[in-house]
Design a protein around this motif. Sequence first.
Motif, PDB file in Angstrom:
ATOM      1  N   THR A  32      -0.087  -2.188  10.096  1.00 37.42           N
ATOM      2  CA  THR A  32      -1.427  -2.647   9.734  1.00 37.42           C
ATOM      3  C   THR A  32      -1.555  -2.691   8.222  1.00 37.42           C
ATOM      4  O   THR A  32      -1.099  -1.779   7.525  1.00 37.42           O
ATOM      5  CB  THR A  32      -2.486  -1.706  10.339  1.00 37.42           C
ATOM      6  OG1 THR A  32      -2.353  -1.756  11.764  1.00 37.42           O
ATOM      7  CG2 THR A  32      -3.892  -2.129   9.969  1.00 37.42           C
ATOM      8  N   SER A  33      -2.203  -3.749   7.728  1.00 38.41           N
ATOM      9  CA  SER A  33      -2.396  -3.912   6.293  1.00 38.41           C
ATOM     10  C   SER A  33      -3.336  -2.844   5.757  1.00 38.41           C
ATOM     11  O   SER A  33      -4.391  -2.580   6.332  1.00 38.41           O
ATOM     12  CB  SER A  33      -2.987  -5.296   6.002  1.00 38.41           C
ATOM     13  OG  SER A  33      -3.248  -5.425   4.621  1.00 38.41           O
ATOM     14  N   ILE A  34      -2.931  -2.249   4.655  1.00 36.87           N
ATOM     15  CA  ILE A  34      -3.799  -1.303   3.958  1.00 36.87           C
ATOM     16  C   ILE A  34      -4.043  -1.780   2.529  1.00 36.87           C
ATOM     17  O   ILE A  34      -4.396  -1.022   1.645  1.00 36.87           O
ATOM     18  CB  ILE A  34      -3.226   0.135   3.979  1.00 36.87           C
ATOM     19  CG1 ILE A  34      -1.806   0.173   3.426  1.00 36.87           C
ATOM     20  CG2 ILE A  34      -3.291   0.693   5.394  1.00 36.87           C
ATOM     21  CD1 ILE A  34      -1.275   1.586   3.221  1.00 36.87           C
ATOM     22  N   GLY A  35      -3.826  -3.072   2.304  1.00 41.18           N
ATOM     23  CA  GLY A  35      -4.120  -3.683   1.017  1.00 41.18           C
ATOM     24  C   GLY A  35      -2.879  -3.782   0.160  1.00 41.18           C
ATOM     25  O   GLY A  35      -1.788  -3.606   0.638  1.00 41.18           O
ATOM     26  N   PRO A  36      -3.060  -4.105  -1.073  1.00 42.10           N
ATOM     27  CA  PRO A  36      -4.346  -4.440  -1.708  1.00 42.10           C
ATOM     28  C   PRO A  36      -4.754  -5.881  -1.423  1.00 42.10           C
ATOM     29  O   PRO A  36      -3.911  -6.708  -1.116  1.00 42.10           O
ATOM     30  CB  PRO A  36      -4.045  -4.258  -3.191  1.00 42.10           C
ATOM     31  CG  PRO A  36      -2.590  -4.598  -3.313  1.00 42.10           C
ATOM     32  CD  PRO A  36      -1.947  -4.129  -2.026  1.00 42.10           C
ATOM     33  N   GLY A  37      -6.011  -6.125  -1.532  1.00 41.77           N
ATOM     34  CA  GLY A  37      -6.545  -7.479  -1.476  1.00 41.77           C
ATOM     35  C   GLY A  37      -6.751  -8.086  -0.110  1.00 41.77           C
ATOM     36  O   GLY A  37      -7.072  -9.268  -0.011  1.00 41.77           O
ATOM     37  N   ASN A  38      -6.586  -7.339   0.957  1.00 36.67           N
ATOM     38  CA  ASN A  38      -6.793  -7.924   2.279  1.00 36.67           C
ATOM     39  C   ASN A  38      -8.293  -8.061   2.543  1.00 36.67           C
ATOM     40  O   ASN A  38      -9.006  -7.069   2.532  1.00 36.67           O
ATOM     41  CB  ASN A  38      -6.154  -7.060   3.361  1.00 36.67           C
ATOM     42  CG  ASN A  38      -6.102  -7.775   4.690  1.00 36.67           C
ATOM     43  OD1 ASN A  38      -6.873  -8.696   4.940  1.00 36.67           O
ATOM     44  ND2 ASN A  38      -5.202  -7.367   5.537  1.00 36.67           N
ATOM     45  N   PRO A  39      -8.779  -9.286   2.801  1.00 36.99           N
ATOM     46  CA  PRO A  39     -10.217  -9.481   3.012  1.00 36.99           C
ATOM     47  C   PRO A  39     -10.689  -9.265   4.447  1.00 36.99           C
ATOM     48  O   PRO A  39     -11.849  -9.489   4.754  1.00 36.99           O
ATOM     49  CB  PRO A  39     -10.419 -10.936   2.601  1.00 36.99           C
ATOM     50  CG  PRO A  39      -9.138 -11.596   2.999  1.00 36.99           C
ATOM     51  CD  PRO A  39      -8.064 -10.557   2.745  1.00 36.99           C
ATOM     52  N   THR A  40      -9.784  -8.860   5.337  1.00 36.80           N
ATOM     53  CA  THR A  40     -10.168  -8.648   6.734  1.00 36.80           C
ATOM     54  C   THR A  40      -9.761  -7.246   7.183  1.00 36.80           C
ATOM     55  O   THR A  40      -8.824  -6.653   6.653  1.00 36.80           O
ATOM     56  CB  THR A  40      -9.519  -9.689   7.662  1.00 36.80           C
ATOM     57  OG1 THR A  40      -8.097  -9.589   7.549  1.00 36.80           O
ATOM     58  CG2 THR A  40      -9.960 -11.097   7.309  1.00 36.80           C
ATOM     59  N   ILE A  41     -10.449  -6.734   8.172  1.00 37.62           N
ATOM     60  CA  ILE A  41     -10.222  -5.378   8.666  1.00 37.62           C
ATOM     61  C   ILE A  41      -9.026  -5.323   9.614  1.00 37.62           C
ATOM     62  O   ILE A  41      -8.892  -6.164  10.499  1.00 37.62           O
ATOM     63  CB  ILE A  41     -11.505  -4.828   9.363  1.00 37.62           C
ATOM     64  CG1 ILE A  41     -11.366  -3.346   9.701  1.00 37.62           C
ATOM     65  CG2 ILE A  41     -11.871  -5.616  10.592  1.00 37.62           C
ATOM     66  CD1 ILE A  41     -11.468  -2.449   8.520  1.00 37.62           C
ATOM     67  N   ALA A  42      -8.141  -4.380   9.402  1.00 34.04           N
ATOM     68  CA  ALA A  42      -7.045  -4.044  10.325  1.00 34.04           C
ATOM     69  C   ALA A  42      -6.117  -5.210  10.675  1.00 34.04           C
ATOM     70  O   ALA A  42      -5.597  -5.272  11.787  1.00 34.04           O
ATOM     71  CB  ALA A  42      -7.598  -3.398  11.592  1.00 34.04           C
ATOM     72  N   SER A  43      -5.878  -6.114   9.729  1.00 34.06           N
ATOM     73  CA  SER A  43      -4.885  -7.165   9.976  1.00 34.06           C
ATOM     74  C   SER A  43      -3.559  -6.488  10.281  1.00 34.06           C
ATOM     75  O   SER A  43      -3.115  -5.615   9.537  1.00 34.06           O
ATOM     76  CB  SER A  43      -4.730  -8.063   8.750  1.00 34.06           C
ATOM     77  OG  SER A  43      -5.882  -8.816   8.550  1.00 34.06           O
ATOM     78  N   SER A  44      -2.928  -6.889  11.381  1.00 39.18           N
ATOM     79  CA  SER A  44      -1.741  -6.181  11.843  1.00 39.18           C
ATOM     80  C   SER A  44      -0.614  -7.144  12.162  1.00 39.18           C
ATOM     81  O   SER A  44      -0.829  -8.352  12.302  1.00 39.18           O
ATOM     82  CB  SER A  44      -2.104  -5.353  13.077  1.00 39.18           C
ATOM     83  OG  SER A  44      -3.074  -4.384  12.749  1.00 39.18           O
ATOM     84  N   TYR A  45       0.584  -6.577  12.300  1.00 43.67           N
ATOM     85  CA  TYR A  45       1.793  -7.374  12.475  1.00 43.67           C
ATOM     86  C   TYR A  45       2.635  -6.751  13.577  1.00 43.67           C
ATOM     87  O   TYR A  45       3.094  -5.613  13.439  1.00 43.67           O
ATOM     88  CB  TYR A  45       2.592  -7.438  11.167  1.00 43.67           C
ATOM     89  CG  TYR A  45       1.708  -7.805  10.011  1.00 43.67           C
ATOM     90  CD1 TYR A  45       1.430  -9.136   9.719  1.00 43.67           C
ATOM     91  CD2 TYR A  45       1.073  -6.815   9.259  1.00 43.67           C
ATOM     92  CE1 TYR A  45       0.564  -9.464   8.690  1.00 43.67           C
ATOM     93  CE2 TYR A  45       0.212  -7.137   8.233  1.00 43.67           C
ATOM     94  CZ  TYR A  45      -0.042  -8.458   7.958  1.00 43.67           C
ATOM     95  OH  TYR A  45      -0.905  -8.797   6.942  1.00 43.67           O
ATOM     96  N   LEU A  46       2.827  -7.471  14.649  1.00 43.16           N
ATOM     97  CA  LEU A  46       3.662  -7.026  15.761  1.00 43.16           C
ATOM     98  C   LEU A  46       5.036  -7.655  15.589  1.00 43.16           C
ATOM     99  O   LEU A  46       5.153  -8.879  15.485  1.00 43.16           O
ATOM    100  CB  LEU A  46       3.036  -7.445  17.091  1.00 43.16           C
ATOM    101  CG  LEU A  46       3.811  -7.079  18.348  1.00 43.16           C
ATOM    102  CD1 LEU A  46       3.907  -5.557  18.501  1.00 43.16           C
ATOM    103  CD2 LEU A  46       3.154  -7.710  19.565  1.00 43.16           C
TER     104      LEU A  46
END
Length: 164
Positions: A32-46
């Motif tokens: 899951t993205s923890i930044g920096p700069g991610n404008p959306t909540i909990a963007s994740s990668y499977l």
Amino acid sequence: MVDECGLCRGPEIDKELGRVQVWEDELWRLSTSIGPGNPTIASSYLEPKRHIPYLPDLDGAEAATFGSVLARCSAALRAVTGVDLVYVYIFGGTPHLHVHLAPHREGDALNTSMIKGELVLETLSSGVTGFQSKEYAGLPEDELEAAATALRAELNGFHSSSSS
């Protein structure tokens, strides 16, 4: 593992990519993205742990479990974020399959556009909204029909394990 593939490095590459691993089993991992700069909540990668370049290359146990793992991860994202929708994107630029799971909140940075350009929206008689690009003309119907016919022939006889 493929030495030159960054995603084959698993959790080792997460810090560089601004993400953290939140789940894994013997075949799959979710970060899951923890930044920096991610404008959306909990963007994740499977991602599969084994090097599988693209979606059509899925086979074996990963192919057998893909749907259930995708559904479970999406459900967990909905539960944690409180969103109604989790968008699923698969892009082809990196030669290691990774599925983007993007929880969507009204008014966030995500959109529903699958094609470039300004869209012309039309409410169909079924109530579904159809769309076309103002900038890209529709392909000739005979070309579209030929592709559908070829696809039908290619898949003739294929049955998913759930329908057997």
